[in-house]
Design a protein around this motif. Structure first.
Motif, mmCIF file in Angstrom:
data_model
loop_
_atom_site.group_PDB
_atom_site.id
_atom_site.type_symbol
_atom_site.label_atom_id
_atom_site.label_comp_id
_atom_site.label_asym_id
_atom_site.label_seq_id
_atom_site.Cartn_x
_atom_site.Cartn_y
_atom_site.Cartn_z
ATOM 1 N N ALA A 2 -2.459 7.419 -21.555
ATOM 2 C CA ALA A 2 -3.265 7.123 -20.213
ATOM 3 C C ALA A 2 -2.745 6.978 -19.118
ATOM 4 O O ALA A 2 -1.865 5.348 -18.567
ATOM 5 C CB ALA A 2 -4.337 6.074 -20.615
ATOM 6 N N TRP A 3 -2.560 7.454 -17.927
ATOM 7 C CA TRP A 3 -1.066 7.255 -17.460
ATOM 8 C C TRP A 3 -2.580 7.307 -16.221
ATOM 9 O O TRP A 3 -2.962 7.628 -15.630
ATOM 10 C CB TRP A 3 -1.460 8.913 -16.812
ATOM 11 N N VAL A 4 -2.294 5.591 -15.169
ATOM 12 C CA VAL A 4 -3.501 5.040 -15.172
ATOM 13 C C VAL A 4 -2.940 4.423 -13.663
ATOM 14 O O VAL A 4 -1.635 4.070 -12.897
ATOM 15 C CB VAL A 4 -3.483 3.656 -15.602
ATOM 16 N N CYS A 5 -3.708 5.274 -12.758
ATOM 17 C CA CYS A 5 -3.975 5.251 -10.942
ATOM 18 C C CYS A 5 -4.135 3.902 -10.563
ATOM 19 O O CYS A 5 -6.237 4.295 -10.839
ATOM 20 C CB CYS A 5 -3.654 6.133 -10.193
ATOM 21 N N THR A 6 -3.849 3.356 -9.811
ATOM 22 C CA THR A 6 -5.258 2.245 -9.444
ATOM 23 C C THR A 6 -4.684 1.529 -8.230
ATOM 24 O O THR A 6 -3.587 2.309 -7.032
ATOM 25 C CB THR A 6 -4.772 0.663 -10.317
ATOM 26 N N ARG A 7 -5.293 1.111 -7.263
ATOM 27 C CA ARG A 7 -4.790 0.568 -6.266
ATOM 28 C C ARG A 7 -5.004 -0.520 -5.642
ATOM 29 O O ARG A 7 -6.061 -1.385 -6.351
ATOM 30 C CB ARG A 7 -5.910 1.792 -4.853
ATOM 31 N N SER A 8 -4.186 -1.684 -5.135
ATOM 32 C CA SER A 8 -4.251 -3.070 -4.838
ATOM 33 C C SER A 8 -5.225 -3.122 -3.207
ATOM 34 O O SER A 8 -5.326 -2.071 -3.317
ATOM 35 C CB SER A 8 -3.315 -3.160 -4.832
ATOM 36 N N ALA A 9 -5.444 -4.352 -3.274
ATOM 37 C CA ALA A 9 -5.835 -5.245 -2.300
ATOM 38 C C ALA A 9 -5.502 -4.558 -0.760
ATOM 39 O O ALA A 9 -6.010 -4.340 0.064
ATOM 40 C CB ALA A 9 -6.351 -6.486 -2.156
ATOM 41 N N ALA A 10 -4.564 -4.430 -0.733
ATOM 42 C CA ALA A 10 -3.240 -4.267 -0.100
ATOM 43 C C ALA A 10 -3.383 -2.919 0.020
ATOM 44 O O ALA A 10 -2.415 -1.949 1.164
ATOM 45 C CB ALA A 10 -1.754 -4.693 -0.279
ATOM 46 N N GLY A 11 -3.411 -1.372 -1.368
ATOM 47 C CA GLY A 11 -4.004 -0.314 -0.274
ATOM 48 C C GLY A 11 -2.964 0.259 -1.244
ATOM 49 O O GLY A 11 -2.742 1.764 -0.935
ATOM 50 N N VAL A 12 -1.415 -0.877 -1.962
ATOM 51 C CA VAL A 12 -0.683 0.098 -3.365
ATOM 52 C C VAL A 12 -1.113 1.208 -3.744
ATOM 53 O O VAL A 12 -1.823 0.765 -4.646
ATOM 54 C CB VAL A 12 0.173 -1.236 -3.062
ATOM 55 N N LEU A 13 -0.722 2.287 -4.221
ATOM 56 C CA LEU A 13 -1.063 2.911 -5.140
ATOM 57 C C LEU A 13 0.025 2.951 -6.938
ATOM 58 O O LEU A 13 1.024 3.089 -5.744
ATOM 59 C CB LEU A 13 -1.188 4.632 -4.762
ATOM 60 N N ASN A 14 -0.856 2.053 -7.437
ATOM 61 C CA ASN A 14 0.230 2.110 -8.946
ATOM 62 C C ASN A 14 -0.112 2.597 -9.608
ATOM 63 O O ASN A 14 -0.763 3.780 -9.666
ATOM 64 C CB ASN A 14 -0.262 0.325 -9.085
ATOM 65 N N LEU A 15 1.121 3.184 -10.567
ATOM 66 C CA LEU A 15 1.177 4.492 -11.466
ATOM 67 C C LEU A 15 2.147 3.745 -12.559
ATOM 68 O O LEU A 15 2.741 3.537 -12.405
ATOM 69 C CB LEU A 15 1.692 5.693 -10.662
ATOM 70 N N ALA A 16 1.254 4.146 -13.887
ATOM 71 C CA ALA A 16 2.127 3.063 -14.841
ATOM 72 C C ALA A 16 1.219 4.360 -16.436
ATOM 73 O O ALA A 16 0.060 4.731 -15.920
ATOM 74 C CB ALA A 16 1.862 1.601 -15.045
ATOM 75 N N PRO A 17 1.878 4.374 -17.357
ATOM 76 C CA PRO A 17 1.111 5.445 -18.412
ATOM 77 C C PRO A 17 1.223 3.931 -19.624
ATOM 78 O O PRO A 17 2.333 2.837 -19.508
ATOM 79 C CB PRO A 17 3.047 5.993 -18.960
ATOM 80 N N PHE A 18 0.398 4.362 -20.373
ATOM 81 C CA PHE A 18 -0.147 3.483 -21.285
ATOM 82 C C PHE A 18 -0.951 4.166 -22.898
ATOM 83 O O PHE A 18 -1.636 4.757 -22.469
ATOM 84 C CB PHE A 18 -1.283 2.080 -20.878
ATOM 85 N N SER A 19 0.116 3.873 -24.163
ATOM 86 C CA SER A 19 -0.723 4.883 -24.957
ATOM 87 C C SER A 19 -0.883 3.498 -25.921
ATOM 88 O O SER A 19 -1.698 4.438 -27.125
ATOM 89 C CB SER A 19 1.068 4.642 -26.453
ATOM 90 N N ALA A 20 -1.620 2.652 -25.469
ATOM 91 C CA ALA A 20 -2.905 2.053 -26.483
ATOM 92 C C ALA A 20 -4.424 2.422 -25.938
ATOM 93 O O ALA A 20 -4.642 1.798 -25.511
ATOM 94 C CB ALA A 20 -2.904 0.441 -26.068
ATOM 95 N N PHE A 21 -4.298 3.439 -26.486
ATOM 96 C CA PHE A 21 -5.744 4.257 -25.445
ATOM 97 C C PHE A 21 -6.667 5.021 -26.163
ATOM 98 O O PHE A 21 -6.038 5.939 -26.854
ATOM 99 C CB PHE A 21 -4.867 5.533 -24.431
ATOM 100 N N THR A 22 -7.432 4.922 -26.092
ATOM 101 C CA THR A 22 -8.396 5.908 -26.939
ATOM 102 C C THR A 22 -10.102 5.461 -26.019
ATOM 103 O O THR A 22 -10.588 5.255 -24.650
ATOM 104 C CB THR A 22 -8.809 5.172 -28.152
ATOM 105 N N PHE A 23 -11.091 6.827 -26.379
ATOM 106 C CA PHE A 23 -11.908 6.688 -26.498
ATOM 107 C C PHE A 23 -13.028 5.803 -26.697
ATOM 108 O O PHE A 23 -13.056 5.342 -27.883
ATOM 109 C CB PHE A 23 -12.908 8.408 -26.076
ATOM 110 N N VAL A 24 -14.423 5.469 -26.496
ATOM 111 C CA VAL A 24 -14.697 3.840 -27.483
ATOM 112 C C VAL A 24 -16.746 4.387 -26.882
ATOM 113 O O VAL A 24 -17.089 3.840 -27.636
ATOM 114 C CB VAL A 24 -15.190 3.313 -26.760
ATOM 115 N N SER A 25 -17.656 5.461 -25.615
ATOM 116 C CA SER A 25 -18.352 5.786 -25.886
ATOM 117 C C SER A 25 -18.134 7.404 -25.878
ATOM 118 O O SER A 25 -17.937 7.499 -24.754
ATOM 119 C CB SER A 25 -19.244 5.130 -25.113
#
Length: 207
Positions: free
Chosen positions: A27-50
């Motif tokens: 999962a290559w995850v993009c988030t945004r902080s309260a200050a508006g900074v875009l963070n990007l990081a990969p996570f391999s402990a990842f699955t679908f649940v529903s």
């Protein structure tokens, strides 16, 4: 050879598990902080649940007891985008795993183009073949190291033209990256197709 879990520290356990549970989707995850900074990081402990509503889960750990920027941003903003990267994006995906202070945007650092999302404020990357707009549904803590399994509801799927056929993804055309142990990655390699097995259809439970 027998290895007792009680004899291992967290780092040793991590190395062992990430070498055993392979290959893993990323999962290559993009988030945004309260200050508006875009963070990007990969996570391999990842699955679908529903599948109704569609939900996917990412396990986000801590470093030296401190929650990663991705986890902090998801818990604070409750919105994020999960991308599936193809082989062409291997190097930026790997480079985005490098640790930076919260005020540094990996998206800007790596020169990645973004486009607005449809339902959330966090933009999505333009290059990956799949992007999923997510809203946090639930976060559950597990274990002694403070990891949290964050489950998000997928509000929209963005799929590159030509990848979806009759409602299914052409996996060979997707050409996703998978994670192995250490700084090692793989692609699909040989694909074996067996006979289809009849399955009972999935339905929504009453009540």
């Amino acid at each position: 050879m027998r290895i007792l879990a009680s004899d291992l520290d967290p780092q040793q356990t991590y190395k062992l598990l990430t070498g055993i549970i392979v290959p893993r989707p990323i999962a290559w995850v993009c988030t945004r902080s309260a200050a508006g900074v875009l963070n990007l990081a990969p996570f391999s402990a990842f699955t679908f649940v529903s599948n109704k509503p569609p939900m996917i889960g990412v396990n986000i750990g801590r470093k030296a007891g401190v929650m990663k920027d991705t986890g902090n941003n998801i818990l604070a903003q409750r919105e994020y985008v999960v991308h599936i990267a193809d082989e062409a994006l291997l190097h930026p995906l790997h480079d985005s795993s490098e640790e930076h202070p919260p005020e540094v945007s990996e998206v800007e650092l790596l020169g990645l183009e973004t486009v607005p999302s449809d339902f959330i404020a966090v933009p999505r990357l333009a290059a990956p073949p799949v992007a999923m707009e997510c809203r946090l549904h639930q976060s559950i803590a597990f274990g002694a190291t403070g990891s949290e399994f964050m489950v998000g509801e997928v509000l929209a799927f963005h799929v590159r033209d030509g990848l979806a056929r009759d409602g299914k993804i052409d996996t060979l055309a997707l050409n996703p990256i998978c994670r192995l142990g250490g700084p090692n990655y793989a692609t699909l390699g040989k694909v074996v197709t067996l006979r289809a097995v009849a399955q009972t259809g999935k339905t929504v439970m009453e009540g």
